[in-house]
Write a protein that holds these residues in place. Structure first.
Motif, PDB file in Angstrom:
ATOM      1  N   MET A   8       4.789   7.095  20.287  1.00  0.00           N
ATOM      2  CA  MET A   8       4.393   5.670  20.528  1.00  0.00           C
ATOM      3  C   MET A   8       5.291   4.599  19.663  1.00  0.00           C
ATOM      4  N   GLU A   9       5.833   4.692  18.525  1.00  0.00           N
ATOM      5  CA  GLU A   9       6.531   3.954  17.811  1.00  0.00           C
ATOM      6  C   GLU A   9       7.694   3.539  18.606  1.00  0.00           C
ATOM      7  N   ALA A  10       8.360   4.296  19.321  1.00  0.00           N
ATOM      8  CA  ALA A  10       9.727   3.819  20.055  1.00  0.00           C
ATOM      9  C   ALA A  10       9.473   3.030  21.212  1.00  0.00           C
ATOM     10  N   ARG A  11       8.169   2.774  21.708  1.00  0.00           N
ATOM     11  CA  ARG A  11       8.068   1.764  22.864  1.00  0.00           C
ATOM     12  C   ARG A  11       7.560   0.421  22.414  1.00  0.00           C
ATOM     13  N   TYR A  12       7.731   0.116  21.130  1.00  0.00           N
ATOM     14  CA  TYR A  12       7.184  -1.208  20.547  1.00  0.00           C
ATOM     15  C   TYR A  12       8.185  -1.650  19.614  1.00  0.00           C
ATOM     16  N   ASN A  13       8.274  -2.975  19.279  1.00  0.00           N
ATOM     17  CA  ASN A  13       9.122  -3.911  18.574  1.00  0.00           C
ATOM     18  C   ASN A  13       8.444  -3.523  17.139  1.00  0.00           C
ATOM     19  N   LEU A  14       8.999  -2.875  16.362  1.00  0.00           N
ATOM     20  CA  LEU A  14       8.519  -2.511  15.106  1.00  0.00           C
ATOM     21  C   LEU A  14       8.469  -3.771  13.907  1.00  0.00           C
ATOM     22  N   LYS A  15       9.471  -4.839  14.590  1.00  0.00           N
ATOM     23  CA  LYS A  15       9.446  -5.768  13.681  1.00  0.00           C
ATOM     24  C   LYS A  15       8.368  -7.072  13.987  1.00  0.00           C
ATOM     25  N   SER A  16       7.602  -6.891  15.157  1.00  0.00           N
ATOM     26  CA  SER A  16       6.472  -7.650  15.448  1.00  0.00           C
ATOM     27  C   SER A  16       5.241  -7.742  14.329  1.00  0.00           C
ATOM     28  N   PRO A  17       4.902  -8.764  14.203  1.00  0.00           N
ATOM     29  CA  PRO A  17       3.700  -8.808  13.185  1.00  0.00           C
ATOM     30  C   PRO A  17       2.607  -8.051  13.611  1.00  0.00           C
ATOM     31  N   ALA A  18       2.448  -8.330  14.942  1.00  0.00           N
ATOM     32  CA  ALA A  18       1.186  -7.640  15.419  1.00  0.00           C
ATOM     33  C   ALA A  18       1.332  -5.980  15.345  1.00  0.00           C
ATOM     34  N   VAL A  19       2.298  -5.346  15.847  1.00  0.00           N
ATOM     35  CA  VAL A  19       2.748  -4.149  15.806  1.00  0.00           C
ATOM     36  C   VAL A  19       2.747  -3.471  14.530  1.00  0.00           C
ATOM     37  N   LYS A  20       3.265  -4.285  13.412  1.00  0.00           N
ATOM     38  CA  LYS A  20       3.130  -3.731  12.014  1.00  0.00           C
ATOM     39  C   LYS A  20       1.669  -3.628  11.588  1.00  0.00           C
ATOM     40  N   ARG A  21       1.061  -4.630  11.849  1.00  0.00           N
ATOM     41  CA  ARG A  21      -0.557  -4.714  11.393  1.00  0.00           C
ATOM     42  C   ARG A  21      -1.369  -3.751  12.060  1.00  0.00           C
ATOM     43  N   LEU A  22      -1.204  -3.488  13.286  1.00  0.00           N
ATOM     44  CA  LEU A  22      -1.655  -2.351  13.918  1.00  0.00           C
ATOM     45  C   LEU A  22      -1.175  -0.938  13.644  1.00  0.00           C
ATOM     46  N   MET A  23       0.069  -0.819  13.422  1.00  0.00           N
ATOM     47  CA  MET A  23       0.209   0.569  12.682  1.00  0.00           C
ATOM     48  C   MET A  23      -0.496   0.911  11.365  1.00  0.00           C
ATOM     49  N   LYS A  24      -0.487  -0.081  10.467  1.00  0.00           N
ATOM     50  CA  LYS A  24      -1.170  -0.026   9.260  1.00  0.00           C
ATOM     51  C   LYS A  24      -2.519   0.271   9.336  1.00  0.00           C
ATOM     52  N   GLU A  25      -3.108  -0.419  10.185  1.00  0.00           N
ATOM     53  CA  GLU A  25      -4.540  -0.112  10.526  1.00  0.00           C
ATOM     54  C   GLU A  25      -5.030   1.177  11.063  1.00  0.00           C
TER      55      GLU A  25
END
Length: 303
Positions: free
Chosen positions: A1-18
């Motif tokens: 799933m990580e390869a499909r999203y921009n890991l620099k996006s604040p929303a993606v970072k936050r959701l990955m952490k949660e």
């Protein structure tokens, strides 16, 4: 799933952490994103003890906006419960219905605890709320354990851990969170149906009302597109007749002053015309006299 999203996006970072923090289910709640969509989560919460929902296990969806956590998620219950409508976005101060009360420090865990804490409260007509009888809610609580979610393949009987002696801590936190959010949403004297996450406007004072009325009267007396008439300047007697006429065309004077200005202008024009006529006649007499004298001199010379 990580390869499909921009890991620099604040929303993606936050959701990955949660997602990492909520990976393991507890005895009160569990939530994880879908395998093919990081911005849609499925959750399961246990009904609060000593309430009409005691013994119930409820499943639902959380849809997060791309601006998360700056904007709130939308929460949808999928299990019939008698408190929130099934398949409809519920109206809470932590949901997308009220972005003005959402705080970026809140998280999906905050939303799960708030749902648990809000279940025993009254709906009072809020969007997505129901007010079933206690008997109906208790019957739905028993039936909720049979629910199965096709989207995430969750079975309610095994979605959460069994209750333990440490469960009271989550119960207390959920109730306290619900009280804090309710206090934030509804000021003193405002019911949940009236407030429901909105900030009421302060009542207008008499001074503000008078100002509004005066502005309306002014607007009615002065039509749009027309400028207010400016007072005519005092006539300057040192100006020439032409300048005074031009000034009168630009700034018409009041009716009482028109005869005076017209009389003054007519007298000046008459005097000037008479003077010109007299000067012309005098000049003609002088020219005629000079011609007559010249002719008389020539006649005498010839003789």
């Amino acid at each position: 799933m990580e390869a499909r999203y921009n890991l620099k996006s604040p929303a993606v970072k936050r959701l990955m952490k949660e997602a990492a923090e909520l990976k393991d289910a507890t005895d009160h709640y569990h939530a994880q994103p879908l395998e093919d969509n990081l911005f849609e989560w499925h959750f399961t919460v246990r009904g609060p003890p000593d309430s009409d929902f005691d013994g119930g296990v409820y499943h639902g969806r959380i849809v997060l906006p791309p601006e998360y956590p700056m904007k709130p998620p939308s929460i949808i219950l999928l299990t019939a419960n008698g408190r929130f409508e099934v398949g409809k976005k519920i109206c809470l101060s932590i949901s997308g219905h009220h972005p003005e009360t959402w705080q970026p420090s809140w998280s999906i865990r905050t939303a799960l605890l708030a749902i648990i804490g809000f279940m025993p409260t009254k709906g009072e007509g809020a969007i997505g709320s129901l007010d079933y009888t206690p008997e109906e809610r208790k019957a739905l609580a028993k039936k909720s354990q049979e629910y199965f979610c096709d989207a995430c393949a969750s079975t309610m009987k095994t979605a959460l851990l069994p209750l333990s002696s440490e469960s009271s801590q989550d119960d207390t936190e959920a109730r306290e969170l619900a009280r804090q959010i309710s206090f934030t949403v509804n000021p003193p004297g405002i019911s949940q149906a009236e407030g429901s996450g909105t900030i009421p406007k302060p009542p207008e004072t008499e001074q503000n009302t008078d100002a509004v009325l005066q502005a309306e009267i002014h607007d009615r007396e002065a039509p749009s597109g027309e400028e207010e008439e400016q007072p005519a300047p005092t006539p300057n007697v040192s100006r020439s007749p032409r300048q005074r006429r031009a000034q009168q065309r630009r700034n018409p004077a009041s009716p009482g002053l028109i005869p005076v200005q017209q009389h003054t202008g007519d007298a000046s024009n008459t005097g000037s015309t008479l003077l010109i006529v007299l000067l012309t006649l005098a000049l003609a007499v002088l020219i005629f006299r000079r011609i007559y004298l010249a002719n008389d001199y020539i006649f005498d010379y010839e003789l």
